[in-house]
Design a protein around this motif. Structure first.
Motif, short mmCIF file in Angstrom:
data_model
loop_
_atom_site.label_atom_id
_atom_site.label_comp_id
_atom_site.label_asym_id
_atom_site.label_seq_id
_atom_site.Cartn_x
_atom_site.Cartn_y
_atom_site.Cartn_z
N ASP A 108 43.26 40.35 46.12
CA ASP A 108 43.79 39.29 45.28
C ASP A 108 44.83 39.81 44.53
O ASP A 108 44.67 40.69 43.60
CB ASP A 108 42.65 38.90 44.26
CG ASP A 108 43.17 37.62 43.37
OD1 ASP A 108 44.24 37.53 43.63
OD2 ASP A 108 42.41 37.06 42.81
N TRP A 109 46.16 39.83 45.20
CA TRP A 109 47.19 40.49 44.75
C TRP A 109 47.78 40.72 43.37
O TRP A 109 47.89 41.57 42.74
CB TRP A 109 48.43 40.26 45.72
CG TRP A 109 48.58 40.59 46.83
CD1 TRP A 109 48.02 39.14 47.99
CD2 TRP A 109 48.53 41.43 47.71
NE1 TRP A 109 47.95 39.93 49.32
CE2 TRP A 109 48.38 41.41 49.19
CE3 TRP A 109 49.03 42.86 47.35
CZ2 TRP A 109 48.53 42.24 50.15
CZ3 TRP A 109 49.41 43.54 48.18
CH2 TRP A 109 49.11 43.47 49.65
N LEU A 110 47.55 39.49 42.68
CA LEU A 110 48.06 39.45 41.25
C LEU A 110 46.74 39.61 40.20
O LEU A 110 47.10 39.51 39.07
CB LEU A 110 48.68 38.13 41.10
CG LEU A 110 49.98 38.09 41.94
CD1 LEU A 110 50.70 36.76 41.71
CD2 LEU A 110 51.00 39.15 41.69
N GLN A 111 45.53 39.60 40.69
CA GLN A 111 44.68 39.65 40.03
C GLN A 111 43.74 40.84 39.83
O GLN A 111 43.21 41.46 39.00
CB GLN A 111 43.29 38.52 39.95
CG GLN A 111 44.07 37.22 39.95
CD GLN A 111 44.58 37.10 38.63
OE1 GLN A 111 44.02 37.50 37.51
NE2 GLN A 111 45.73 36.17 38.45
N ASP A 112 43.84 41.60 41.16
CA ASP A 112 43.14 43.05 41.48
C ASP A 112 43.91 44.09 40.66
O ASP A 112 45.33 44.30 41.21
CB ASP A 112 42.99 43.23 42.79
CG ASP A 112 42.10 44.53 42.79
OD1 ASP A 112 42.18 45.32 42.40
OD2 ASP A 112 41.45 44.42 44.00
#
Length: 292
Positions: free
Chosen positions: A146-150
């Protein structure tokens, strides 16, 4: 004598617009920021002398230390990644023949695309549910983050976007450098039986070293000033792992209205970039080769 004086006055007249712009928009704000870095000021009331208090917060705030680490990590990922990709693409385009101009425009298009449009494209590409990037990763058996949350992937995600958008400019610069390499050197290498790797290592890279130096300096400066991707992707609510130095400067200045701390942080960023540029220029004697 009079003719020479008139010539000098004409030269100064032509330089005047640039000099006025330099003083008004660069030197003046720089001096004002240095003054603010030693002041308490919310942008509206009177200023008061703060001594080194603003700098103490800059060096003691854990959030600001995290933002510095995020900025350095972004630079480590983006600068070498973009330069290596641009060099490979430029070498490939050298053999593109009549389609060279078309491919050059194709790669340069993201450079002139607004960051908001780029953000809209990559918000879709990074969407964990419908992302074609994640689907491709799953197809080859790799995990789909999850690119923008992890927290582990948010800075690499910004670096990927930065490489994609800045690649075209560096490709054009490398292609200009490649065209300046004398063809006689390559012909002599061919006669001596040099392989493609030997020609790249012994001729191309040394003669491209001035271009590499210029791009490395400008890329490091640009990477340390990254702000737009974070603001477009996350607005003013970016989590701690996604915040960078310039993002903190904007938040502190225009959200907290603490222009003193923001100016102190900007002054530290300026000095850091000045030191890095100085080191790069000092090291050039060891590896940069200029043709006469």
């Amino acid at each position: 004598m009079k003719k020479g004086r008139r010539s000098n006055l004409a030269g100064y007249a032509f330089l005047a617009p640039q000099l006025i712009g330099l003083v008004v928009f660069m030197v003046g704000p720089l001096i004002f920021a240095v003054v603010l870095s030693f002041s308490h000021w919310d942008g509206f009331g009177t200023r008061s002398f703060a001594g080194l208090a603003n700098f103490e917060r800059v060096f003691s705030d854990p959030q600001l230390r995290t933002s510095v680490r995020n900025t350095v990590w972004f630079t480590v990922l983006q600068v070498p990644g973009m330069m290596l990709a641009a060099l490979v693409v430029a070498l490939m385009l050298q053999r593109a023949g009549r389609l060279k101009s078309f491919y050059r425009i194709f790669y340069f298009a993201p450079v002139v695309t607004s960051t908001v449009a780029v953000g809209a494209i990559w918000l879709w590409l990074f969407n964990p549910e419908i992302s074609p990037v994640n689907n491709a990763l799953r197809q080859v058996g790799l995990p789909a983050p999850d690119w923008l949350q992890d927290a582990r992937f948010v800075i690499p995600a910004f670096a990927i976007v930065g490489i994609w958008q800045g690649l075209g400019y560096q490709v054009v610069m490398f292609m200009a450098g490649l065209e300046n390499i004398p063809g006689t050197l390559m012909e002599a290498a061919d006669i001596d039986g040099a392989s493609e790797w030997q020609k790249l290592r012994r001729i191309t890279l040394p003669l491209l070293s001035p271009t590499i130096l210029f791009l490395s300096i400008t890329s490091v400066i640009g990477s340390f000033q990254v702000f737009d991707y974070i603001y477009v992707f996350m607005d003013t609510t970016a989590p701690e792992p996604a915040r960078t130095i310039v993002y903190e400067i904007v938040q502190i200045a225009f959200r907290e209205f603490d222009f003193g701390v923001a100016s102190a942080l900007a002054a530290c960023l300026f000095l850091a970039l000045l030191a890095l540029t100085g080191l790069q220029l000092a090291a050039q004697k060891r590896w940069v080769h200029y043709t006469e």
